[in-house]
Design a protein around this motif. Structure first.
Motif, mmCIF file in Angstrom:
data_model
loop_
_atom_site.group_PDB
_atom_site.id
_atom_site.type_symbol
_atom_site.label_atom_id
_atom_site.label_comp_id
_atom_site.label_asym_id
_atom_site.label_seq_id
_atom_site.Cartn_x
_atom_site.Cartn_y
_atom_site.Cartn_z
ATOM 1 N N ASP A 2 0.799 -1.234 0.000
ATOM 2 C CA ASP A 2 0.000 0.000 0.000
ATOM 3 C C ASP A 2 0.825 1.274 0.000
ATOM 4 N N GLU A 35 3.307 4.191 -1.123
ATOM 5 C CA GLU A 35 3.725 4.821 -2.379
ATOM 6 C C GLU A 35 5.232 4.619 -2.565
ATOM 7 N N ARG A 36 5.636 4.227 -3.751
ATOM 8 C CA ARG A 36 7.073 4.126 -4.021
ATOM 9 C C ARG A 36 7.358 4.508 -5.455
ATOM 10 N N PHE A 37 8.613 4.932 -5.668
ATOM 11 C CA PHE A 37 8.982 5.317 -7.039
ATOM 12 C C PHE A 37 10.489 5.287 -7.173
ATOM 13 N N TYR A 62 10.694 5.147 -0.881
ATOM 14 C CA TYR A 62 9.423 4.825 -0.240
ATOM 15 C C TYR A 62 8.864 6.095 0.391
ATOM 16 N N ARG A 63 7.599 6.321 0.147
ATOM 17 C CA ARG A 63 7.003 7.558 0.668
ATOM 18 C C ARG A 63 5.757 7.201 1.481
ATOM 19 N N ALA A 112 2.673 7.265 4.245
ATOM 20 C CA ALA A 112 1.665 8.292 4.520
ATOM 21 C C ALA A 112 1.414 8.462 6.004
ATOM 22 N N GLY A 144 5.564 12.784 3.029
ATOM 23 C CA GLY A 144 4.141 12.459 2.968
ATOM 24 C C GLY A 144 3.440 12.503 4.312
#
Lengths: 495, 410
Positions: free
Chosen positions: A491, A493-495, B5-6, B8, B52
């Protein structure tokens, strides 16, 4: 109060340890006769007493280093002690522990006006620093009530506050450098005469570490120019809520007084009987507001404070017109604890901090608890920063009262945490609040704190049994619990 | 493979660090990345980007306390505080432009992790003094907290202080709590023109030792002063010693009068009001007044009375092929030094210059190559270095969080 089980092998080897200590310090610097040990059996928290194994009074850093080395070799625990004024049992001796008393470290080493600091030994009293720089118009800002006797080393160990910390900060905000000795005997210097120590802020964690990390052997403090003028306003309110509103409105108006203290009716009455400070006896809440600084500023703000006080329904108001009158306003507050001592055989002084807005609720619930426990309570309150000192009145000679008082105190502190506050604002955890740490911190929080201790004192020999409810070995704390093979976070976010 | 990795929220941060622990994968911890170029370069493939985690989690103006997720932009926090005429009194500086980026990117977590304070540090303390509590995830992959949401608190070790200035090497911060203070009604700055460095610092010291409660004490040599965007500062074309006074209007006016009387024999004086005053101090805080050429930039923390001597020693020891410029804040206790064309940022002679008087030097800006070659942070005694390494070990036993950023050893 449950303390760690004494180590029988250390008790058995007492004579050898005493002989080793006598080889380091002059003979009269080692105290081991029961009569003389009595003087050290407790600190400011007199409900708990314990004779130490032996007391040692070193005179310089090298001796401290050698003493700690010897104690490490013997596996003996060490309890550091300054002036012994801790209100939380921070300097409570251990049956199998050496009490390392720093009373002979009583010299002011250097006063450096150009850099606005002083280098002092840890046994120098808080007030002695201010007195030493008074002729040049300087002072050391933190001013705990015990400042006549309490030592600066103890202030650092406990991160002491005082009535003026609202404007000037507590100990941690007013020191520049430390020399410390680790349990291994290693001497470490932190900071100096410059701002912001290099590397990790170990001075920051030493301050308030309650003698569990290292022994403080030198302190560099900041000194400030004494303000041109200080004036105080003494305001009485018919309801506690009005007093609370007054404090909130002052801060809302952007005024940060040098000090702002509140007392409830029982505390006001006790203080007035003792000091005849001219306190209004009809007031449910008595507030002292002190402003200091440039005379133009003080006189300007006094006007605003008076206006806000009237708006909040003050039933009485006096503004100091002289230095003598200002000190008189403070005399009752400063003697609040002693005056309670006159109306009750014993008392416990609690030290929780709460968000200011919770004051009415907390006071109401404390009154209910007071009925339930059948014990009286009087309140003094550092109103500006939310630090509450409920004084629980009891008589230790009445069977069961001490235990009831302890239980009442614990309930109060749990209430402080419940409303978003903390267990202790300035007195420290010590032994007194040790078993309540779990109310505020999770096991993981406490373990992380203890891992910091492991970096300084891997054997856990320095002041054990204080602050932490459960003692862990460092090897156990260092163990990692690794869970391999997870599918990492679909779940995120990665980039 | 390089991956960012961001997360939340704090739970996701914990999940990622726990995974990195299991995989023994080092992580670069960053907020907005505005201070990435500060510190030793790291050889790390995975990045944990905390930008984030945003939003205020607690703000009670009446309690003078604010808490926010670590990735919350400082600008958001300052705007929110401004609505209530409050501020972070330690005056967080913005190093964005001196580090080759743009201003206005900093996050509140980054401000704490780098312990960044501005000119008012001399009066009210640093970021570390205003931080009341932190939550974070250690290099063991475990969430922990320290401190609280009240100003006065001595419950347990003060781990918040340890986080300040640890540059993300001990924990990934997820939430930080600060004390805030009311903005003053009025701000003015008294300027004294034409003083040498030692005279200027002596004037600042005198102001600092007075009962006038200055909140900024800076000396700008002529070159630095000439870059200021305030006309009153540049116009005389000379050095400027600046003393800031804040508070209620009548008090500020009276104190400024006293200062000008105190220094009227030392040089011409001038007084900056509201907007000009805040522009000047913003430019001093953000180090906008030094070296347009962008040389190697040092930040020296020294005993104030030794600053002039330190600068003299550096000037005398530098080869004639190097240009150096200085700027003084904190009554001389903070020296900014910009050196052009020096080998290895002249680190030996800079650190030698303050060896006698104490203090430390941090290389804030230099090429990656130089930062890899020489110690960016002041080397410490072996005993203290070993203690620092053990502290790091207690938080991050596998050395996974920002490895090597502060020191090659830990």
């Amino acid at each position: 109060m449950r303390m760690p089980e004494p180590d029988q092998s250390v008790l058995a080897a007492r004579d050898t340890l005493i002989a080793s200590l006598q080889s380091i310090v002059a003979e009269e610097g080692v105290i081991w006769s029961e009569n003389q040990l009595k003087a050290y059996e407790s600190d400011g928290l007199t409900a708990y007493r314990q004779l130490p194994l032996v007391v040692v009074l070193p005179e310089d850093t090298r001796q401290v280093s050698e003493i700690l080395k010897i104690c490490s070799e013997h596996g003996a625990k060490v309890v550091p002690r300054g002036a012994g004024t801790s209100l939380s049992g921070g300097a409570l001796p251990l049956a199998d522990g050496v009490l390392l008393a720093l009373g002979k470290f009583n010299r002011i080493l250097e006063i450096d006006y150009e850099n606005r600091c002083a280098v002092v030994q840890p046994g120098v009293s808080n007030l002695a620093i201010s007195e030493a720089v008074a002729d040049q118009g300087f002072y050391y800002a933190p001013d705990p009530s015990s400042q006549i006797v309490c030592s600066i080393g103890g202030n650092v160990a406990e991160n002491s506050g005082g009535v003026h910390c609202l404007k000037y900060g507590v100990t941690t905000n007013n020191i520049l450098g430390l020399e410390i000795v680790l349990m291994s005997g290693e001497i470490i210097r932190l900071g100096g005469k410059h701002l912001d120590p290099e590397g990790y802020d170990l001075m920051g964690v030493m301050t308030g570490s309650e003698g569990l990390l290292g022994v403080i052997t030198e302190v560099t403090v900041r000194i400030l120019k004494r303000p041109e003028l200080a004036r105080a306003v003494l305001v009485g309110f018919p309801e506690l809520e009005d007093g609370g509103q007054f404090v909130a409105d002052l801060i809302g108006a952007g005024i940060i007084p040098a000090g702002m203290e509140m007392m409830d009716k029982p505390a006001t009455h006790a203080a007035e009987e003792y000091c005849q400070a001219g306190y209004p006896l009809d007031a449910e809440a008595l507030v002292i507001v002190e402003l200091d600084g440039h005379s133009t500023e003080v006189d300007h703000l006094i006007g605003q404070v008076e206006e806000i006080a009237h708006k909040c329904g003050a039933s009485s108001l006096r503004t100091s017109q002289s230095e003598e009158e200002r000190l008189n306003f403070w005399s009752g507050r400063k003697a609040a604890f002693s005056s309670i001592g006159r109306i009750s055989p014993d008392y416990f002084c609690m030290d929780g901090t709460i968000p200011r807005r919770s004051l009415p609720e907390v006071l109401k619930r404390m009154a209910q608890m007071s009925d339930r426990f059948g014990l009286r309570v009087a309140n003094v309150f550092h109103a500006g920063d939310g630090n509450l000192h409920p004084l629980i009145l009891y008589d230790a000679n009445q069977p069961g009262e001490l235990e009831r008082a302890e239980e009442f105190g614990a309930e109060i502190l749990k209430l402080c945490v419940e409303v978003g506050g903390v267990l202790t604002g300035e007195h420290g955890v010590g032994v007194e609040k040790r078993d309540l740490m779990g109310v505020m911190f999770s096991e993981a929080d406490l373990e992380q704190q203890q891992r910091l201790k492991c970096a300084f004192d891997p054997e856990g020999s320095l002041n054990p049994g204080k602050v932490f409810p459960t003692l862990h070995r460092c090897a156990e704390l260092g163990r990692m619990h690794v869970h391999r093979g997870q599918v990492p976070f679909p779940d995120i976010e990665r980039f | 493979m390089s991956e960012t990795y961001r997360p939340a929220d704090a739970d996701q941060v914990q999940e990622i660090v726990a995974w990195a622990v299991a995989e023994e994968r080092p992580l670069e911890i960053r907020g907005a990345g505005s201070k990435r170029a500060l510190g030793r370069p790291m050889e790390v493939c995975s990045t944990l980007d905390l930008s984030g985690l945003t939003g205020l989690t607690y703000y009670e103006p009446g309690e003078l306390v604010l808490a926010a997720c670590s990735g919350t932009p400082l600008s958001v926090i300052e705007a929110k505080l401004g609505e209530n005429a409050q501020r972070l009194a330690f005056e967080p500086a913005d190093y964005g432009s001196i580090l080759g980026g743009t201003a206005g990117q900093s996050t509140i977590g980054g401000v704490l992790a780098c312990n960044i304070s501005g000119p008012r540090r001399i009066q009210v303390g640093a970021a570390r003094d205003h931080c009341l509590g932190v939550s974070g995830v250690s290099g063991r992959g475990e969430a922990f907290k320290s401190g609280g949401r009240v100003v006065k608190n001595v419950t347990g070790y003060d781990l918040s202080k340890l986080m300040a200035g640890s540059y993300g090497t001990l924990a990934a911060l997820t939430e930080v709590t600060f004390k805030v203070l009311p903005m003053p009604e009025k701000t003015r700055t008294v300027l004294v023109f034409g003083l040498s460095v030692s005279e200027g610092i002596s004037v600042l010291g005198q102001a600092s030792s007075s009962d006038l409660e200055p909140s900024g004490l800076s000396h700008l040599p002529a070159a630095a002063a000439s870059r200021c965007s305030v006309g009153y500062v540049t116009q005389p074309g000379d050095s400027v010693s600046a003393i800031r006074i804040e508070g209620p209007a009548p008090s500020v006016e009276a104190r400024c009068r006293s200062l000008r009387e105190m220094f009227e024999d030392r040089g011409a004086t001038e007084e900056l009001h509201g907007h000009n005053s805040s522009t000047l101090w913003r430019e001093i805080a953000d180090v906008d007044l030094l070296g347009e050429a962008g040389g190697d930039l040092w930040r020296l923390s020294v005993p104030p009375s030794t600053a002039a001597g330190v600068v003299d020693r550096i000037g005398a020891a530098l080869p004639s092929t190097c240009d150096a410029e200085f700027l003084f804040d904190w009554a001389g206790g903070l020296v900014w030094l910009d050196i052009n064309a020096a080998k290895d940022a002249a680190h030996e002679l800079v650190r030698d210059a303050l060896a006698a008087s104490g203090g430390h030097a941090t290389l804030i800006r230099a090429s990656e190559e130089v930062r890899r070659t020489i110690p960016v942070f002041q080397p410490t005694s072996p005993g203290l270095a070993a203690l620092n390494a053990r502290v790091k070990q207690g938080f991050d036993p596998r050395g996974l969080l920002n490895p090597g950023r502060m020191s090659a050893e830990y």
